[in-house]
Design an enzyme around this catalytic site. Structure first.
Site, PDB file in Angstrom:
ATOM      1  N   SER A   1       0.805  -1.237   0.000  1.00  0.00           N
ATOM      2  CA  SER A   1       0.000   0.000   0.000  1.00  0.00           C
ATOM      3  C   SER A   1       0.830   1.276   0.000  1.00  0.00           C
ATOM      4  O   SER A   1       0.429   2.290   0.565  1.00  0.00           O
ATOM      5  CB  SER A   1      -0.957   0.057   1.203  1.00  0.00           C
ATOM      6  OG  SER A   1      -1.756  -1.079   1.255  1.00  0.00           O
TER       7      SER A   1
ATOM      8  N   LYS B   1       2.507   2.014  -5.322  1.00  0.00           N
ATOM      9  CA  LYS B   1       3.291   1.669  -6.531  1.00  0.00           C
ATOM     10  C   LYS B   1       2.515   1.993  -7.793  1.00  0.00           C
ATOM     11  O   LYS B   1       3.094   2.422  -8.785  1.00  0.00           O
ATOM     12  CB  LYS B   1       3.557   0.150  -6.541  1.00  0.00           C
ATOM     13  CG  LYS B   1       4.827  -0.273  -5.867  1.00  0.00           C
ATOM     14  CD  LYS B   1       5.216  -1.682  -6.287  1.00  0.00           C
ATOM     15  CE  LYS B   1       4.121  -2.683  -6.157  1.00  0.00           C
ATOM     16  NZ  LYS B   1       3.984  -3.477  -5.008  1.00  0.00           N
TER      17      LYS B   1
ATOM     18  N   ILE C   1       7.210 -14.951  -1.062  1.00  0.00           N
ATOM     19  CA  ILE C   1       7.589 -16.179  -1.773  1.00  0.00           C
ATOM     20  C   ILE C   1       7.034 -16.157  -3.190  1.00  0.00           C
ATOM     21  O   ILE C   1       7.699 -16.475  -4.154  1.00  0.00           O
ATOM     22  CB  ILE C   1       7.045 -17.418  -1.022  1.00  0.00           C
ATOM     23  CG1 ILE C   1       7.802 -17.583   0.300  1.00  0.00           C
ATOM     24  CG2 ILE C   1       7.173 -18.688  -1.865  1.00  0.00           C
ATOM     25  CD1 ILE C   1       7.319 -18.715   1.163  1.00  0.00           C
TER      26      ILE C   1
ATOM     27  N   LYS D   1      16.614   2.342   7.794  1.00  0.00           N
ATOM     28  CA  LYS D   1      17.009   0.928   7.846  1.00  0.00           C
ATOM     29  C   LYS D   1      16.092  -0.002   7.039  1.00  0.00           C
ATOM     30  O   LYS D   1      16.565  -0.876   6.310  1.00  0.00           O
ATOM     31  CB  LYS D   1      17.092   0.477   9.314  1.00  0.00           C
ATOM     32  CG  LYS D   1      17.785  -0.868   9.522  1.00  0.00           C
ATOM     33  CD  LYS D   1      19.246  -0.866   9.136  1.00  0.00           C
ATOM     34  CE  LYS D   1      20.101  -0.654  10.379  1.00  0.00           C
ATOM     35  NZ  LYS D   1      21.523  -0.449  10.031  1.00  0.00           N
ATOM     36  N   PRO D   2      14.740   0.170   7.166  1.00  0.00           N
ATOM     37  CA  PRO D   2      13.895  -0.720   6.358  1.00  0.00           C
ATOM     38  C   PRO D   2      14.212  -0.631   4.861  1.00  0.00           C
ATOM     39  O   PRO D   2      14.200  -1.640   4.155  1.00  0.00           O
ATOM     40  CB  PRO D   2      12.470  -0.222   6.651  1.00  0.00           C
ATOM     41  CG  PRO D   2      12.570   0.453   7.975  1.00  0.00           C
ATOM     42  CD  PRO D   2      13.940   1.063   8.014  1.00  0.00           C
TER      43      PRO D   2
ATOM     44  N   LYS E   1      22.438   9.311   2.644  1.00  0.00           N
ATOM     45  CA  LYS E   1      22.666   8.074   3.388  1.00  0.00           C
ATOM     46  C   LYS E   1      22.092   6.877   2.616  1.00  0.00           C
ATOM     47  O   LYS E   1      22.763   5.852   2.412  1.00  0.00           O
ATOM     48  CB  LYS E   1      21.965   8.191   4.755  1.00  0.00           C
ATOM     49  CG  LYS E   1      22.263   7.069   5.715  1.00  0.00           C
ATOM     50  CD  LYS E   1      21.717   7.454   7.087  1.00  0.00           C
ATOM     51  CE  LYS E   1      21.723   6.298   8.049  1.00  0.00           C
ATOM     52  NZ  LYS E   1      21.069   6.645   9.299  1.00  0.00           N
TER      53      LYS E   1
ATOM     54  N   CYS F   1     -25.065  -0.072 -13.040  1.00  0.00           N
ATOM     55  CA  CYS F   1     -25.158  -1.515 -13.183  1.00  0.00           C
ATOM     56  C   CYS F   1     -26.192  -2.081 -12.196  1.00  0.00           C
ATOM     57  O   CYS F   1     -27.378  -1.851 -12.387  1.00  0.00           O
ATOM     58  CB  CYS F   1     -23.781  -2.151 -13.045  1.00  0.00           C
ATOM     59  SG  CYS F   1     -23.696  -3.712 -13.935  1.00  0.00           S
TER      60      CYS F   1
ATOM     61  N   GLN G   1     -30.285  -1.460 -12.005  1.00  0.00           N
ATOM     62  CA  GLN G   1     -31.273  -2.546 -11.904  1.00  0.00           C
ATOM     63  C   GLN G   1     -32.197  -2.334 -10.713  1.00  0.00           C
ATOM     64  O   GLN G   1     -33.392  -2.604 -10.780  1.00  0.00           O
ATOM     65  CB  GLN G   1     -30.544  -3.894 -11.802  1.00  0.00           C
ATOM     66  CG  GLN G   1     -29.698  -4.202 -13.048  1.00  0.00           C
ATOM     67  CD  GLN G   1     -28.888  -5.495 -12.938  1.00  0.00           C
ATOM     68  OE1 GLN G   1     -28.842  -6.129 -11.897  1.00  0.00           O
ATOM     69  NE2 GLN G   1     -28.221  -5.875 -14.028  1.00  0.00           N
TER      70      GLN G   1
ATOM     71  N   HIS H   1     -20.683   0.725 -16.993  1.00  0.00           N
ATOM     72  CA  HIS H   1     -19.904   1.382 -15.941  1.00  0.00           C
ATOM     73  C   HIS H   1     -19.160   2.593 -16.521  1.00  0.00           C
ATOM     74  O   HIS H   1     -18.033   2.442 -16.985  1.00  0.00           O
ATOM     75  CB  HIS H   1     -18.872   0.410 -15.376  1.00  0.00           C
ATOM     76  CG  HIS H   1     -19.459  -0.719 -14.616  1.00  0.00           C
ATOM     77  ND1 HIS H   1     -19.524  -0.741 -13.247  1.00  0.00           N
ATOM     78  CD2 HIS H   1     -20.005  -1.883 -15.043  1.00  0.00           C
ATOM     79  CE1 HIS H   1     -20.084  -1.867 -12.848  1.00  0.00           C
ATOM     80  NE2 HIS H   1     -20.383  -2.582 -13.917  1.00  0.00           N
TER      81      HIS H   1
ATOM     82  N   GLU I   1     -17.755   4.833 -14.969  1.00  0.00           N
ATOM     83  CA  GLU I   1     -16.608   5.201 -14.117  1.00  0.00           C
ATOM     84  C   GLU I   1     -15.282   4.656 -14.648  1.00  0.00           C
ATOM     85  O   GLU I   1     -14.225   5.207 -14.349  1.00  0.00           O
ATOM     86  CB  GLU I   1     -16.832   4.725 -12.677  1.00  0.00           C
ATOM     87  CG  GLU I   1     -16.755   3.223 -12.423  1.00  0.00           C
ATOM     88  CD  GLU I   1     -18.061   2.474 -12.652  1.00  0.00           C
ATOM     89  OE1 GLU I   1     -18.928   2.981 -13.403  1.00  0.00           O
ATOM     90  OE2 GLU I   1     -18.214   1.359 -12.118  1.00  0.00           O
TER      91      GLU I   1
HETATM   92  N1  GLN Z   1     -25.168  -8.455 -10.461  1.00  0.00           N
HETATM   93  C1  GLN Z   1     -25.636  -7.706 -11.575  1.00  0.00           C
HETATM   94  C2  GLN Z   1     -25.489  -8.474 -12.883  1.00  0.00           C
HETATM   95  O1  GLN Z   1     -24.722  -9.389 -12.967  1.00  0.00           O
HETATM   96  C3  GLN Z   1     -24.937  -6.371 -11.669  1.00  0.00           C
HETATM   97  C4  GLN Z   1     -23.467  -6.463 -11.865  1.00  0.00           C
HETATM   98  C5  GLN Z   1     -22.745  -5.191 -11.570  1.00  0.00           C
HETATM   99  O2  GLN Z   1     -23.245  -4.325 -10.873  1.00  0.00           O
HETATM  100  N2  GLN Z   1     -21.496  -5.068 -12.045  1.00  0.00           N
HETATM  101  O3  GLN Z   1     -26.149  -8.149 -13.835  1.00  0.00           O
END
Ligand code: GLN
Length: 537
Positions: free
Chosen positions: A15, A18, A151, A191-192, A225, A382, A386, A509, A511
């Site tokens: 966290s 990167k 690992i 040091k880390p 350093k 999404c 719905q 989506h 976003e």
């Molecule tokens: N679960 C819903 C579907 O599969 C919505 C999926 C989502 O919100 N990404 O249609």
């Protein structure tokens, strides 16, 4: 020029950011006119993060070509505007799967298949992007997930060691570490970092550049350093202090010459420092945005990273609208008819979040009803869309038992139903409707205006269920209309209640495609409407 490969690894703790540093390097090199790509290698065994619960690794990001990936790809795209693809996200699982598939086909002619060289060769092939020979890049940035010493990341480190040897000056290793501040001693401790670099050296990798994450400013003595203990030039020890916004990071890195150090390492003339004017203008706007707008995020994951891209899209849209968006997470599982007014008090708008399964959905439906009946700007994404549809069916169309077949397979009013092509799917991983699809907008609609009056847009999807077209007429007669649909299959992609101020649900989506320099038009329009409402109140 030859392609230069930059490897970004991290030490001490996870966290550290990167992904932000990788994205910033990408941005700085891009600003110098280079063709850049950024990829993420994750050492876990899942083939992709698509089947991971967001509590594990935060949001699952989706590329336009339909790959479910780590959320860092979202940073890469938001910072650089580069459209990533399935080649930009690789896990140990995918590496092993490729090697095992070849072994099953008999391609290895009876050889014993071992981690070295077979797994490391497959990692190298992908680090070099050998599947994409027609794409030309000046810089390929590879971020390796996890922390040095894990690992599971050892084969990746071995691949980097070999590539460095093979590529010579065309490879640069950037290592990100942490310099903690000990309050009792009033000291910053190196040091880390020394240990982390030693660990890396033990694997045969000498870092070229160190980025030190720190909460306090590091003076030259500390940098010196670190430089001398770690065999790194002083100018290659860069600090990444906490900043109010991640978008300040590229500029801070540029001030310290991180991009110049990379170029010098590879022998490329450094040239002039790019002004990055659009980016700086954005930062000025961000710093200037004073007025606050309260937006509720209604979802079930009470974790910052679960809705990363939505949060960033809201913030970006706020900045371009000269406001600071204050996001209030509201857990949909805690919503009921009695408390919804209190929960949404003071909110200028709400986003109903995506998700899977039944947990918390009734709360989303109650929220959708409240905002519809109180005309509060609402953006359903999404699963959120719905739930807006189900709420409308129940409370406006009068189908009290309306539902999605995801929640209630026997509902008599399956207003949200599984897509036809999904019915035969038995495997969960990578089998949804994924990635970019065309959407035709209805002329004259609010979203058509918001998108700048274009007839078609392309947006990314990740779902199995969709609006059931058998009910479309009934919805449209009662005021919830389809304003965006898939041109061929006539799938409903956007619904809207035009009589309300802003009540829009998208099956896709938006976003995922909002970037710093190009905030998404729907988020822009949503925030604008939240602001207008807030003024009236
Ligand atoms: N679960 C819903 C579907 O599969 C919505 C999926 C989502 O919100 N990404 O249609």
């Amino acid at each position: 020029m030859d392609t230069i490969y930059i490897f970004v690894t991290g030490g001490v703790v996870s966290s550290l950011g990167k992904g932000i540093i990788s994205a910033s390097i990408g941005k700085l090199l891009q600003a110098r006119g280079y063709r850049v790509t950024i990829q993420k290698f994750d050492p876990y065994i899942n083939i992709d993060p698509g089947t991971l619960n967001p509590y594990e690794h935060g949001e699952c990001y989706v590329t336009d070509d339909g790959m479910e990936t780590d959320l860092d790809l979202g940073h890469y795209e938001r910072f650089t505007g580069i459209r990533t693809t399935r080649h930009n996200s690789v896990t140990t699982g995918r590496i092993y799967q490729a090697v095992i598939d070849r072994e099953r086909r008999g391609d290895y002619l009876g050889k014993t298949i071992q981690v070295v060289p077979y797994i490391t060769d497959e990692i190298k092939r992908r680090m070099l992007r050998e599947d994409e020979k027609d794409e030309q890049f000046d810089f390929v940035i590879t971020e390796v997930g996890g922390t040095i010493g894990d690992i599971e990341s050892a084969p990746f480190m071995e691949a980097i060691r070999q590539l460095r040897w093979q590529l010579g000056r065309n490879a640069v290793c950037v290592h990100l570490t942490y310099v903690p501040y000990l309050r009792a001693a009033d000291e910053l401790k190196t040091k880390p970092t020394q240990h982390s670099v030693k660990e890396l050296q033990g694997m045969g990798i000498q870092p070229d550049i160190l980025v030190l994450r720190t909460e306090r400013h590091l003076d030259d003595a500390i940098r010196l350093k670190v430089a001398s203990f770690c065999n790194v030039d002083l100018e290659c020890v860069v600090q990444s202090e906490d900043v109010p916004s991640i978008y300040e990071v590229p500029v801070r890195m540029q001030q310290q010459g991180l991009d110049a150090a990379i170029l010098r390492k590879t022998g490329i003339p450094v040239g002039e420092t790019p002004a990055m004017l659009p980016w700086r203008r954005f930062l000025d706007k961000q710093r200037g945005a004073g007025r606050k707008v309260q937006v509720a995020l209604v979802g079930k994951y009470d974790l910052q990273d679960a809705y990363k891209s939505i949060r960033e899209s809201l913030n970006l849209a706020g900045i371009y609208n000269d406001v600071k968006v204050r996001i209030h997470f509201i857990n949909s599982e805690e919503i009921c008819a009695e408390n919804i007014a209190e929960k949404l008090a003071g909110m200028a708008g709400i986003v109903i979040c995506p998700g899977f399964g039944s947990r918390g959905i009734e709360g989303k439906i109650i929220a959708a009803e409240y905002t519809r009946t109180h005309d509060i700007p609402t953006f359903g994404i999404c699963l959120g869309m719905q739930m807006m549809v189900i709420e409308f069916a129940r409370n406006v169309l009068g189908y009290r038992d309306a539902n999605s077949t995801e929640t209630d397979p026997d509902t008599p009013h399956n207003v949200i139903d599984m897509m036809e092509e999904q019915k035969s799917v038995t495997e969960m991983g990578g089998t949804m409707r994924l990635g970019g699809y065309e959407c035709r907008l209805t002329e004259g609609s609010r979203v058509w205006e918001a998108y700048g009056r274009v007839s078609h847009v392309r947006e990314r999807h990740r779902h199995r269920y969709e609006f059931n077209n058998r009910y479309l007429d009934a919805f449209e007669r009662h005021g919830m209309v389809c304003v965006g649909c898939h041109p061929g299959a006539h799938l409903v992609e956007i619904v809207e209640v035009p009589s309300l101020r802003w009540y829009v649900g998208t099956q896709f989506h938006p976003e995922y495609s909002s970037t710093v320099l190009h905030p998404h038009p729907l988020f822009m329009d949503f925030i604008k409407s939240c602001i207008d409402g807030a003024t009236e109140a």
